[in-house]
Design an enzyme around this catalytic site. Structure first.
Site, mmCIF file in Angstrom:
data_model
loop_
_atom_site.group_PDB
_atom_site.id
_atom_site.type_symbol
_atom_site.label_atom_id
_atom_site.label_comp_id
_atom_site.label_asym_id
_atom_site.label_seq_id
_atom_site.Cartn_x
_atom_site.Cartn_y
_atom_site.Cartn_z
ATOM 1 N N ASP A 121 0.818 -1.213 0.000
ATOM 2 C CA ASP A 121 0.000 0.000 0.000
ATOM 3 C C ASP A 121 0.852 1.264 0.000
ATOM 4 O OD1 ASP A 121 0.934 -0.477 2.602
ATOM 5 O OD2 ASP A 121 -1.030 -1.061 3.343
ATOM 6 N N ASP A 174 -7.603 -3.030 14.011
ATOM 7 C CA ASP A 174 -9.006 -3.095 13.574
ATOM 8 C C ASP A 174 -9.247 -4.253 12.604
ATOM 9 O OD1 ASP A 174 -7.860 -2.233 11.208
ATOM 10 O OD2 ASP A 174 -9.057 -0.404 11.021
ATOM 11 N N HIS A 191 -7.548 -4.914 9.801
ATOM 12 C CA HIS A 191 -7.230 -4.716 8.386
ATOM 13 C C HIS A 191 -5.979 -5.488 7.974
ATOM 14 C CE1 HIS A 191 -4.675 -0.872 9.386
ATOM 15 N NE2 HIS A 191 -3.886 -1.908 9.294
ATOM 16 N N GLU A 250 -9.674 -1.730 5.125
ATOM 17 C CA GLU A 250 -10.340 -1.463 6.391
ATOM 18 C C GLU A 250 -11.634 -2.273 6.479
ATOM 19 O OE1 GLU A 250 -8.574 -0.162 8.456
ATOM 20 O OE2 GLU A 250 -7.893 1.881 8.075
#
Ligand code: PGA
Length: 259
Positions: free
Chosen positions: A66, A135, A137, A142
């Site tokens: 990313d 979280d 991811h 996400e």
């Protein structure tokens, strides 16, 4: 089932994965690696440095997971810079063979598709290194990300921006958008190695490995992959309910299988 390997500490995880990568590159000097940034994969890159004898990484191709959208590629926290500093330079990779998604805002709507095409043109990723966010991811997919998503722009959650604020002067400096390999992109890698360390990752790891398949916990996509290896320390494994079985299975694994 994904294979869960519970190790003593980060160094043991780094050694295990680096041994495997070194072997992979010995058998194919043009191995295509999926490279992760963040703190988690650092022990792997570090361990790989001490395994370079007889291993030539100069023809290895690499694709980062990313990049932030709109960040100057020369900014020290752009993932282009991070990959160059933490992976390319210390390991002697050829920078021309290492790509990060293009976070330039101009033409961003095409950059994802172009990136997946470049991965396909390289013959696909042989081994994808992954961390997992608190979280859930993977990459920057996400919660809510489609399991078949390709590389595309996503909006970072507040939680991720808070987690990453440590790399910037303040949370306000953490970009709002990123371009990330999709879950579908990641699932096309031939082998996925997900690492996680520390108590803070325990819930995300348990959800990814033992929870229901759910876009709300993108890491659970690993359950769809035919060859996923999850390497965790005791703290990150602490919420797994079947740890005894994972240890038993790994301890009794035929040696020829490797990871
Ligand atoms: P970390 O990040 O390795 O810095 O904990 C992992 C991730 O966000 O995927």
């Amino acid at each position: 089932m994904a294979e869960i390997v519970i190790v003593k500490d980060k160094a043991a995880a780094g050694a295990l994965v680096a041994d495997h990568i070194a072997e992979l590159v010995r058998s194919n000097p043009e191995t295509v690696l999926g490279l992760a940034t963040g703190s988690t994969p650092l022990p792997v890159y570090e361990a790989l440095r001490s395994r370079l004898e007889g291993v030539d990484l100069s023809r290895v191709r690499g694709f980062a997971l990313d990049e932030y959208v709109g960040i100057d590629p020369a900014h020290p926290e752009s993932y282009r810079s991070v990959i160059t500093r933490e992976v390319v330079e210390p390991l002697g990779l050829n920078p021309e063979l290492i790509r990060t998604p293009d976070g330039t805002p101009e033409g961003i709507e095409h950059h994802g598709e172009e990136y997946d095409e470049a991965i396909r043109d390289a013959g696909g990723i042989d081994l994808q290194i992954l961390g997992i966010g608190t979280d859930g991811h993977i990459g920057f997919n996400e919660p809510g990300s489609s399991f078949s998503s390709i590389t595309r722009v996503k909006t970072l959650t507040e939680q991720t921006r808070r987690d990453n604020a440590r790399f910037f002067d303040s949370i306000d400096d953490v970009p709002m958008h990123c371009i990330t390999q999709g879950l579908g992109t990641i699932l096309r890698a031939r082998h996925i190695v997900l690492l996680a360390f520390g108590e803070g990752k325990a819930a995300a790891v348990a959800g990814a490995v033992e929870g229901p398949l759910s876009a709300s916990l993108p890491g659970s996509a690993i359950q769809l992959h035919p060859h996923a290896t999850i390497v965790v320390d005791e703290a990150a494994a602490s919420q797994l309910t079947r740890s005894d079985y994972y240890r038993y299975a790994y301890d009794n694994k035929p040696e020829w299988q490797g990871i």
